[in-house]
Design an enzyme around this catalytic site. Structure first.
Site, mmCIF file in Angstrom:
data_model
loop_
_atom_site.group_PDB
_atom_site.id
_atom_site.type_symbol
_atom_site.label_atom_id
_atom_site.label_comp_id
_atom_site.label_asym_id
_atom_site.label_seq_id
_atom_site.Cartn_x
_atom_site.Cartn_y
_atom_site.Cartn_z
ATOM 1 N N LYS A 10 0.831 -1.212 0.000
ATOM 2 C CA LYS A 10 0.000 0.000 0.000
ATOM 3 C C LYS A 10 0.853 1.244 0.000
ATOM 4 C CE LYS A 10 0.581 1.742 4.347
ATOM 5 N NZ LYS A 10 1.730 2.597 4.423
ATOM 6 N N ASP A 141 -2.878 -1.109 10.062
ATOM 7 C CA ASP A 141 -3.043 -1.190 8.605
ATOM 8 C C ASP A 141 -3.654 -2.514 8.143
ATOM 9 O OD1 ASP A 141 -1.741 1.254 8.490
ATOM 10 O OD2 ASP A 141 0.197 0.378 7.908
HETATM 11 O O1 C5P Z 1 -0.514 -0.595 14.403
HETATM 12 P P1 C5P Z 1 0.889 -0.960 14.067
HETATM 13 O O2 C5P Z 1 1.397 -2.091 14.928
HETATM 14 O O3 C5P Z 1 1.140 -1.185 12.631
HETATM 15 O O4 C5P Z 1 1.765 0.311 14.461
HETATM 16 C C1 C5P Z 1 3.165 0.259 14.547
HETATM 17 C C2 C5P Z 1 3.638 1.456 15.341
HETATM 18 O O5 C5P Z 1 3.430 2.662 14.600
HETATM 19 C C3 C5P Z 1 2.916 1.675 16.652
HETATM 20 O O6 C5P Z 1 3.512 0.936 17.691
HETATM 21 C C4 C5P Z 1 3.076 3.175 16.857
HETATM 22 O O7 C5P Z 1 4.346 3.479 17.364
HETATM 23 C C5 C5P Z 1 3.018 3.719 15.452
HETATM 24 N N1 C5P Z 1 1.657 4.150 15.066
HETATM 25 C C6 C5P Z 1 1.126 5.289 15.625
HETATM 26 N N2 C5P Z 1 -0.142 5.689 15.277
HETATM 27 C C7 C5P Z 1 -0.850 4.990 14.371
HETATM 28 C C8 C5P Z 1 -0.321 3.830 13.765
HETATM 29 C C9 C5P Z 1 0.950 3.430 14.141
HETATM 30 O O8 C5P Z 1 1.759 5.944 16.454
HETATM 31 N N3 C5P Z 1 -2.057 5.414 14.027
#
Ligand code: C5P
Length: 303
Positions: A10, A141
């Site tokens: 993506k 995501d």
């Molecule tokens: O949700 P995911 O595990 O993919 O997110 C990875 C990291 O990216 C999170 O631990 C956070 O530090 C950051 N993140 C964030 N805000 C979001 C998505 C991700 O701060 N909306």
């Protein structure tokens, strides 16, 4: 019996990042867009109840990818199984084409693929809504990667609303050496906001982008593309500015850092222009690899 699932990379056409929330995530105003660059995940039954992951492919640093419970693919299979109270096992083979820590959601997409594949393998028959709920627990995501297409993302990204898109858009992806850490880029943005150097957050997805997607208006899509993480990604990787400049000079409709980087996504006016830009970017020697892609692609799907 084995089941094969293709799952897309993506780019975020708009990535508006709000302030850091109490749970450590950031509220997003984003438009996800799936690209025709896929990982392939193959699942097969096992006699025991283990979930065994093998990773193959030629992307750099594949050996650094854990294959135990730290891998989102294994966690997705475990979460699905727990949800259904099953003790089934699976052999999972992941063929990686999407580069790692590239800002292309490869890991999230693999998790989405594991949900779709194991749902079918184990005959669970969970509906998309159920898979979306499990996906949201796995990562911000992951729900989008189940859907593909173009999707409005809110909350921390896990709240998804499909958007109408007309036509096929042509892209050039410039992959970079090394990776950028998503949490590190969000933290860098927080710091630059605290010190007053960052631009104010993009709080809503521009209506112009939604109408440009619905009209298949490439120039309109390009004009609306923004990424609040781009300044911190460029600060961490000054070499990316040259990629974006080279793409613009080569006739890009638009160019931006994808997600938390370091991949740069270049939108072309048409297929011929994408090919010409890919040639120009390769000749300029920017990036590790230059790929031509199209979108919007469908989400994780059985083939
Ligand atoms: O949700 P995911 O595990 O993919 O997110 C990875 C990291 O990216 C999170 O631990 C956070 O530090 C950051 N993140 C964030 N805000 C979001 C998505 C991700 O701060 N909306």
């Amino acid at each position: 019996m084995s089941i094969t699932v293709l799952t897309p990379a993506k780019v975020n056409l708009v990535l508006g990042v709000g302030p850091k929330r109490a749970d450590g995530f950031h509220d997003l105003a984003t438009v996800y867009y799936a690209l025709d660059l896929h990982d392939e995940l193959v699942v097969a039954h096992r006699a025991d109840d283990r979930i065994v992951l093998t990773v193959t492919g030629t992307q750099p640093n594949l050996h650094r990818l854990p294959v135990d419970g730290r891998n989102l693919v294994v966690r997705a299979a475990q979460a699905l199984r727990a949800r259904c109270g099953r003790r089934a096992g699976a052999d999972i083979t992941l063929h990686k084409n999407i580069p790692l820590t590239a800002g292309l959601a490869g890991g999230s997409s693999d998790a989405a693929a594991a949900l779709v594949a194991c749902n079918a393998l184990w005959g669970l028959d969970l509906a998309l809504d159920d898979l979306l709920t499990i996906a949201a627990e796995l990562g911000s995501d992951v729900p989008f990667c189940l859907l593909g297409g173009a999707v409005l993302g809110s909350g921390r990204g896990e709240l998804v609303t499909p958007l109408p898109v007309v036509g096929t858009q042509h892209w050039v992806l410039v992959l970079a050496d090394g990776g950028l850490s998503t949490p590190a880029m969000f933290a860098a943005l927080d710091r630059s906001r605290e010190s007053g150097t960052a631009a104010p957050p993009t709080e809503v997805v521009p209506a112009d982008l939604l109408s440009a997607l619905a009209d298949g208006d490439v120039a309109g899509i390009a004009a609306a593309m923004t990424n609040d993480l781009e300044p911190v990604a460029l600060a961490a990787r000054p070499d990316l500015a040259r990629v974006l400049d080279t793409a613009r000079a080569a006739g890009a409709a638009g160019a931006l850092v994808s997600g938390s980087g370091p991949t740069c996504a270049v939108l072309a006016h048409n297929a011929g222009s994408a090919d010409r830009m890919a040639i120009a970017l390769r000749a300029a020697g920017v990036g590790r690899q230059v790929l031509v892609s199209t979108g919007p692609a469908v989400g994780a799907r059985i083939v």
